[in-house]
Design a protein around this motif. Structure first.
Motif, PDB file in Angstrom:
ATOM      1  N   TYR A  77       0.523  -1.465   0.234  1.00  0.00           N
ATOM      2  CA  TYR A  77      -0.177   0.203  -0.080  1.00  0.00           C
ATOM      3  C   TYR A  77       0.793   1.715   0.121  1.00  0.00           C
ATOM      4  O   TYR A  77       0.670   2.203  -0.659  1.00  0.00           O
ATOM      5  N   ARG A  83       1.874   2.196  -3.854  1.00  0.00           N
ATOM      6  CA  ARG A  83       0.246   2.991  -4.344  1.00  0.00           C
ATOM      7  C   ARG A  83       0.585   3.528  -3.750  1.00  0.00           C
ATOM      8  O   ARG A  83      -0.297   5.152  -5.091  1.00  0.00           O
ATOM      9  N   MET A  84       1.116   4.635  -2.834  1.00  0.00           N
ATOM     10  CA  MET A  84       0.762   5.688  -2.216  1.00  0.00           C
ATOM     11  C   MET A  84       1.901   6.936  -2.138  1.00  0.00           C
ATOM     12  O   MET A  84       1.438   7.810  -1.558  1.00  0.00           O
ATOM     13  N   PRO A 111      -9.772  13.297   9.595  1.00  0.00           N
ATOM     14  CA  PRO A 111      -8.297  14.070   8.486  1.00  0.00           C
ATOM     15  C   PRO A 111      -9.948  15.277   8.641  1.00  0.00           C
ATOM     16  O   PRO A 111     -10.234  16.095   7.344  1.00  0.00           O
ATOM     17  N   SER A 153      -5.154   7.420   2.988  1.00  0.00           N
ATOM     18  CA  SER A 153      -5.419   8.573   2.247  1.00  0.00           C
ATOM     19  C   SER A 153      -5.634   9.296   3.327  1.00  0.00           C
ATOM     20  O   SER A 153      -5.746  10.865   2.757  1.00  0.00           O
ATOM     21  N   SER A 154      -6.660   8.912   4.181  1.00  0.00           N
ATOM     22  CA  SER A 154      -7.569   9.650   5.138  1.00  0.00           C
ATOM     23  C   SER A 154      -5.603  10.351   6.052  1.00  0.00           C
ATOM     24  O   SER A 154      -6.180  12.023   6.142  1.00  0.00           O
ATOM     25  N   ALA A 173      -4.017  13.571   3.174  1.00  0.00           N
ATOM     26  CA  ALA A 173      -4.684  14.176   3.133  1.00  0.00           C
ATOM     27  C   ALA A 173      -4.688  15.562   3.826  1.00  0.00           C
ATOM     28  O   ALA A 173      -4.558  16.229   3.289  1.00  0.00           O
ATOM     29  N   GLY A 185      -5.922   0.337   2.909  1.00  0.00           N
ATOM     30  CA  GLY A 185      -7.052  -0.705   2.060  1.00  0.00           C
ATOM     31  C   GLY A 185      -8.277  -0.184   2.306  1.00  0.00           C
ATOM     32  O   GLY A 185      -9.294  -1.668   1.547  1.00  0.00           O
ATOM     33  N   SER A 205      -9.490  12.805   1.050  1.00  0.00           N
ATOM     34  CA  SER A 205      -9.082  11.762   2.110  1.00  0.00           C
ATOM     35  C   SER A 205      -9.730  10.895   0.867  1.00  0.00           C
ATOM     36  O   SER A 205      -9.416   9.726   0.830  1.00  0.00           O
ATOM     37  N   LEU A 265      -8.339   9.985  -2.166  1.00  0.00           N
ATOM     38  CA  LEU A 265      -7.088   9.671  -2.487  1.00  0.00           C
ATOM     39  C   LEU A 265      -7.380   7.648  -2.315  1.00  0.00           C
ATOM     40  O   LEU A 265      -6.905   6.832  -2.333  1.00  0.00           O
ATOM     41  N   LYS A 266      -8.588   7.814  -1.097  1.00  0.00           N
ATOM     42  CA  LYS A 266      -9.143   6.031  -1.043  1.00  0.00           C
ATOM     43  C   LYS A 266      -9.917   5.112  -2.097  1.00  0.00           C
ATOM     44  O   LYS A 266      -9.258   4.232  -2.129  1.00  0.00           O
ATOM     45  N   LYS A 292      -7.602   5.618  -5.103  1.00  0.00           N
ATOM     46  CA  LYS A 292      -6.129   5.046  -5.369  1.00  0.00           C
ATOM     47  C   LYS A 292      -6.109   3.936  -4.084  1.00  0.00           C
ATOM     48  O   LYS A 292      -5.257   3.246  -5.061  1.00  0.00           O
ATOM     49  N   GLU A 293      -5.844   3.912  -3.230  1.00  0.00           N
ATOM     50  CA  GLU A 293      -5.738   3.075  -2.084  1.00  0.00           C
ATOM     51  C   GLU A 293      -5.653   1.887  -2.885  1.00  0.00           C
ATOM     52  O   GLU A 293      -5.000   1.016  -2.415  1.00  0.00           O
ATOM     53  N   SER A 294      -6.714   1.693  -2.506  1.00  0.00           N
ATOM     54  CA  SER A 294      -7.649  -0.167  -3.216  1.00  0.00           C
ATOM     55  C   SER A 294      -7.581  -0.305  -4.577  1.00  0.00           C
ATOM     56  O   SER A 294      -7.746   0.589  -5.623  1.00  0.00           O
ATOM     57  N   ASP A 295      -7.181  -0.737  -4.653  1.00  0.00           N
ATOM     58  CA  ASP A 295      -6.809  -1.671  -6.492  1.00  0.00           C
ATOM     59  C   ASP A 295      -8.141  -2.103  -6.304  1.00  0.00           C
ATOM     60  O   ASP A 295      -8.051  -2.904  -6.763  1.00  0.00           O
TER      61      ASP A 295
END
Ligand code: ZN
Lengths: 262, 253
Positions: A27, A30-31, A194, A223-224, A227, B199, B226, B229-230, B232-235
């Motif tokens: 992960y 990916r980020m 976030p 992600s959270s 961000a 993920g 937030s 991006l989520k 993208k975070e999971s495929d």
């Protein structure tokens, strides 16, 4: 360059520490996250007041997890100030004579307990990084759960030792104020929602050089947490400092000492 | 992208970086959002519900016609609340309502809620229910509002076939197996503004069919990035990703 101050081996799939580490890195790739700092073991909620055997085992799991990815992953040792001598021994085992580069203090004891003074003095001698979990819960903290104000008291007794205020106290409007006049305290931005405005206020009140990105994965999403920094209305330079440069700078002395490539 | 969880005007306890409508619209459009379903922050505490809805509808019309889709506030503890439902649909042309049962003080197993659902069902309105607005641990000390308990929906939903329910900000309080059971009990959809865990979206669609997952950001209370991006975070693969980003919400209206 993104370095994540705050990662765990739980909340992610895998039967062994290595499997979980490789999941975290999948992960991270990916980020666009370059480096992860890991602490606490495979299931850290066994006890809020872990016995020495327990925290030693959790540290062993961290050491095992990072051992195959020294270029991507670093680890902190988990200690319990209620077992002072055992914690000091663990610092020697894991940091002085082992691969770990800092410590994590969680909710076993409040951080203005005097055992913590002894612990952080020893870690500072070894140039290790010190991360203290903090929260302000309106619903009430756990018995041993520190607030940013308690961390500020510790910080004022040791103005030369850098400290990280984990979670910014959760309630960041209070947390930022609590540590504002302690130049040796930085905030960790991981492990709370976030909520827009956190980074803007932190840059305004503390300056970008006292803010360190972290996620608190696997319980949180990358992600959270990313961000909060990438979505903030602050300069690109500030974002770069927060996302990696500040942490790298803080770790540089101990990485050099250990011969780990920064 | 269709964002089903956006709010206009001011959060009562803090100024937010995008709490005026022009910058909010600009930010969403720049991020590739094609439509935003918006409620009003005023809805949680104001008692003049029609004042709230009137301002919301006007703001959407003036600053984002066709882009900002207003979801009105109805509080069934207020006298003559059915008139608010009527106005939401007939006067303001809203496709649905956004409910805050915790801030308004009623439970989902109450008669009030059953009456409200009956009214929305007859009118074919989408019912959004916001389970929380913020982490209960960081609320204002004098305004501590518990999460909405949505378990009573399990018994209620079979009585309202075709009723479309969208649960917002649900994942911090709602866990499996309830999340799976609710999706089976009726046309229940989830946004993922408050979905956490590494993920997270990829794991969530193991519990709930991906057709029931909608893009929601809780912007501007949360940083928009937030939720963005989520994805993208999971495929997720393109089919599922685009269904969640827009397709599923498109089919709802
Ligand atoms: Zn943590």
């Amino acid at each position: 360059m993104i370095w994540d101050l705050h990662c765990h081996l739980n909340g992610v799939d895998g039967r062994t520490p290595e499997e979980r580490m490789s999941q975290l890195l999948k992960y991270a790739d990916r980020m666009g996250v370059d480096r992860l700092i890991v602490f606490l073991g495979m299931s850290f909620s066994r006890s809020y007041d872990p016995k020495p055997d327990d925290f030693r085992q959790q540290n062993d799991e961290v050491i095992q997890a990072i051992s195959h990815w020294m270029d991507r992953a670093l680890g902190f040792a988990y200690l319990n100030p209620n077992y002072l001598q055992e914690s000091l021994d663990e610092i020697d085992r894991c940091i002085k004579n082992g691969p770990l580069v800092g410590i994590k203090l969680w909710v076993a004891a409040r951080c203005d307990d005097e055992a913590v003074d002894t612990i952080i003095e020893r870690v500072a001698e070894l140039k290790g990084v010190i991360f203290q979990h903090t929260w302000y819960k309106v619903s009430g903290n756990l018995d041993g759960e520190s607030t940013p104000e308690e961390l500020a008291r510790l910080a004022k007794r040791h103005p030369e030792i850098p400290l990280i205020c984990g979670h910014t106290g959760g309630d960041w409007e209070r947390g930022i104020r609590a540590i504002r006049d302690c130049p040796n305290v930085s905030i960790g931005t991981g492990g709370f929602d976030p909520t827009a405005g956190i980074t803007e206020m932190a840059v305004r009140e503390l300056g970008a050089d006292r803010i360190i990105y972290g996620s608190d994965i696997g319980g949180r999403s990358i992600s959270s947490q990313l961000a909060k920094i990438t979505g903030a209305q602050v300069s690109k330079e500030s974002q770069q400092q927060i996302l990696g440069a500040n942490l790298k700078k803080m770790l540089l002395p101990i990485l050099r000492e250990k011969g780990i490539k920064p | 992208m269709i964002d089903v969880n956006v709010s206009l005007f001011q959060w009562p306890f803090r100024r937010l970086p995008h709490d005026t409508t022009d910058p909010l619209v600009k930010k969403l459009k720049n991020a590739g959002v094609t439509q935003a379903w918006v409620g009003s922050f005023e809805a949680i505490l104001h008692e003049d519900a029609d004042g709230v809805n009137r301002r919301l509808a006007a703001e959407c019309q003036q600053k984002g016609a066709g882009f900002l889709i207003p979801f009105g506030c109805v509080n069934p503890t207020l006298p003559d609340w059915k008139e608010d439902v009527r106005r939401c649909q007939e006067k303001y042309q809203m496709p649905g309502v956004r409910l805050h049962p915790n801030y308004h003080g009623y439970a989902l197993d109450s008669e009030l809620f059953a009456d409200l659902v009956t009214e929305c069902h007859q009118r074919n309105l989408i019912v959004q229910i916001s389970l929380r607005m913020e982490d209960v641990r960081t609320q204002h000390p004098l305004v501590q509002v518990p999460d909405v308990d949505v378990k009573p929906l399990l018994e209620l939903l079979p009585k309202f076939p075709g009723l479309k329910i969208v649960l917002l900000n649900s994942q911090r309080s709602l866990r499996s197996p309830l999340v799976t059971q609710l999706a089976k009990a009726g046309d229940v959809y989830y946004d993922f503004a408050m979905l956490e865990g590494i993920g997270g979206v990829g794991k969530f669609i193991e519990d709930v069919p991906y057709q029931r997952v909608l893009f929601g950001s809780h912007f501007p209370f949360f940083y928009f990035e937030s939720s963005q991006l989520k994805l993208k975070e999971s495929d997720l693969g393109e089919t599922i990703r685009s269904a969640i980003a827009a397709g599923n919400a498109e089919k709802l209206t």
